[in-house]
Write an enzyme that holds these catalytic residues in place. Sequence first.
Site, mmCIF file in Angstrom:
data_model
loop_
_atom_site.group_PDB
_atom_site.id
_atom_site.type_symbol
_atom_site.label_atom_id
_atom_site.label_comp_id
_atom_site.label_asym_id
_atom_site.label_seq_id
_atom_site.Cartn_x
_atom_site.Cartn_y
_atom_site.Cartn_z
ATOM 1 N N GLU A 1 -4.009 -9.029 0.609
ATOM 2 C CA GLU A 1 -4.415 -8.769 1.990
ATOM 3 C C GLU A 1 -5.938 -8.772 2.016
ATOM 4 O OE1 GLU A 1 -1.917 -5.824 3.953
ATOM 5 O OE2 GLU A 1 -3.697 -5.178 5.054
ATOM 6 N N GLU B 1 0.825 -1.221 0.000
ATOM 7 C CA GLU B 1 0.000 0.000 0.000
ATOM 8 C C GLU B 1 0.850 1.259 0.000
ATOM 9 O OE1 GLU B 1 -2.918 -0.205 3.141
ATOM 10 O OE2 GLU B 1 -3.847 -1.985 2.287
HETATM 11 C C1 GAL Z 1 -3.997 -2.548 5.549
HETATM 12 C C2 GAL Z 1 -2.503 -2.467 5.819
HETATM 13 C C3 GAL Z 1 -2.123 -3.269 7.039
HETATM 14 C C4 GAL Z 1 -3.051 -2.962 8.165
HETATM 15 C C5 GAL Z 1 -4.459 -3.289 7.737
HETATM 16 C C6 GAL Z 1 -5.488 -3.123 8.811
HETATM 17 O O1 GAL Z 1 -4.444 -1.544 4.758
HETATM 18 O O2 GAL Z 1 -1.787 -2.933 4.727
HETATM 19 O O3 GAL Z 1 -0.797 -2.967 7.414
HETATM 20 O O4 GAL Z 1 -2.928 -1.622 8.486
HETATM 21 O O5 GAL Z 1 -4.791 -2.439 6.669
HETATM 22 O O6 GAL Z 1 -6.773 -3.352 8.300
#
Ligand code: GAL
Length: 812
Positions: free
Chosen positions: A504, A428
């Site tokens: 993710e 991100e």
């Molecule tokens: C994502 C990020 C992670 C964590 C997660 C929490 O956007 O890559 O590091 O912050 O959100 O939902």
Amino acid sequence: MNKTIFSLLGLFLLTCGAFFLEAQTREVITLKKGWKFNKGQHPNATKIDFNDAKWETVTVPHDWAIYGPFDKEVDKQTVAITQNGENIATEKTGRTGALPYIGEAWYRNTFSLENFDGSKKVLLLFEGAMSEPEIFLNGKKVGEWKYGYSYFYFDVSKYINDTSENTLAVKLTNVGKSSRWYPGAGLYRNVRLIVKDKESFEQWSTFITTPSITENEAKVNIKTKASGTDLKLVTKIFDVNGNEISSQETSTVINDEFEQNIKVNQPRLWSPETPHLYTAVLKLYKGNVLKDEIAQRFGIRTIDYSPKTGFSLNGETRKFKGVCLHHDLGPIGTAVNMSALRRQLKILKDMGCNAIRSAHNMPSFEQLELCDEMGFLFLAESFDEWKKPKVENGYNRFFDEYAEKDVVNLVRATRNHPSIVMWSSGNEVPDQWGSEGVKRAKWLQDIFHREDPTRPVTVGMDQVKAVMESGFGAIMDVPGLNYRVHLYEEAYERFPQGFLLGSETASTVSSRGIYKFPVEIASMKTYPDFQSSSYDLEYCSWSNLPDDDFVLQDDKPWVIGEFVWTGFDYLGEPTPYDEAWPSRSSYFGINDLAGLPKDRYYLYRSRWNTTDETLHMLPHWNWKGREGETTPVFVYTSYDSAELFLNGKSLGIQKKNNDSKQNRYRLMWMDVKYEPGTLKVVALDENGNPAAEKEIKTAGKPYQLVLDSDVKTIKANGEDLAFVTVSVVDKNGIPCPTATNQLNFKVKGNGTYRAACNGDATSLELFHLPTMKLFSGKLVVLVQSTEDAGDIELTVTGKGLKKGKLKLKSVN
Ligand code: GAL
């Protein structure tokens, strides 16, 4: 002398039986004990008083901040977290765990090198140092690094004084606003000295690949570099039982590099189910004199990513059933520990998980070794930030000078691990915006390709619209989407690769054993007790529920898998309670900070573990005061249907169906009216016949403590841990799911008390003190071995409770 010595070959021999050992040519000395440690603000570092007599004595790996205290003021940030869609700055307290990681600290150690002379070379290797390490040897500065997650080494031969006493000093500096989670602090990974001949293999130059494999034979390609002239390389390959199965020698060096292709007959392929490992022992000779030797483990396997077959391993398509993990290990912080890592992987294996993403930085060597051995696919990530900041003092400060060096070290140090099947150059990164970012993405990807042409590169992308427009997404080997399930279809159409990875997913939030009413799907839901509901229906404004991902994984063959955020809770980032002190650790975990499974564990298990039955029911059944009120019951199961009974009365059969995403993956009885007693679920097979059952009962008063250890025996090495789950039951042995009793811990014999954790994200009790409250009726105590083998006894007491005792053994 404060060191552990082993020869690499010696270590290999220990693990695989009898071999004839030639003269020892290299020593690897791990500097573990006798470190002196001093934390404090030293305005002028060169003037620090080097009389370390009063400094604390510590062992390394060491995390100076995990001992607390938790403090609201540590790294308090008044910011708008733009990645989370915030526009207005608010006070964030537990963002980096509220533990005192900020500041400067010094470590000192002395070592002697008995066999050192002018013909030797000494490397000093750090497997991670948090952060901005500056290294001094015998009063002279050897060098420095910046990124706390990087592995790096220096040739320190010219700084070695003499053979008897050398003084190593390491200065570390952590600044505030440098992280989005608890980064830890100190020499949290191993520090090693490598003493070898000047004519020897170059560090991390060996690269073993298996470019062609059939059922009958595999080609093992070995490249390695050595310093020196007129050298000969002799390589022998051993199978897992220590049998020599192939060998080759060569004296040809082209552009400083040896290259060999060695045949292995009837190769046993590496996979998560069959993690077969081979070892190549490389020996370097000058004439008949052995100059150097290394033992390098590797696996024989193929990987492929294509629009037709998605991701395939050894020719078979499979999906990543993965989790993201931050590097902290809960109550022991970031100090790397084999038993803690192994336990995590065991828990994940049982869930059916087959892949790990090291979010958002370089994994420890220990974790990779375990993934090779236990069978996990690995997505090794490098950065959370490139040149554009996410946090003011993040990696953006170092990107220009260090990004290439950091990637090179990551790849060279770890590319022989068969578990690694993909690299990630970023997560991100705000550089997703703008044309400079596209160039940076390409530049980084090219570095990965140059260092390792065998694996693809991804970036976890959350600015999906932007990367579709800019071409950023199109250049990635593997387009990885973070969340944004509503954009998968469009991204698949627009990107040229022909497949997508859920790099993710989910970011569903819950607190173990806590249930909230009414039961409803909600985003950024908060409650006065700063806990989230374990009905698994609460998520964040940018994220989604597990079921949303399951639908994509099941219905879209071009989705090659997912990495759930996260496998375990971690210190810091207490969303949705970023602004609510004392929340100081995450709610995202499938397992809590103590490693205890939340209900969600069974939801993933019911899909991912395809060999074992899953039948799990929630909530608990102790709802005094809710008599007659609607208390929905959910069942996570590998079966398609089940019948629920309350106190012997049927509440009907539920069958998985397509009425909603939740109905497809969960069995839900939404109208159950609470009455105390026995709740029973009977799972039904395809013919509607009872196949399995589970019961939960309303518990009476807490009466007795029950202890259960993950292992019975630990190694007497001063590091090994047993994780003992402590729960409380009533007079009839029924677990008390809401108990919060304060407990005390005592360890006798050849072990010590290391820490405890109850998984409560709002608890300010310190992990290393031998007392803690139960949270939802449970906690975990960590017992550590000493260096003496023998019996260990843990006793747990609590006011008004029958105590619990557990015996463990530590062995050599
Ligand atoms: C994502 C990020 C992670 C964590 C997660 C929490 O956007 O890559 O590091 O912050 O959100 O939902």
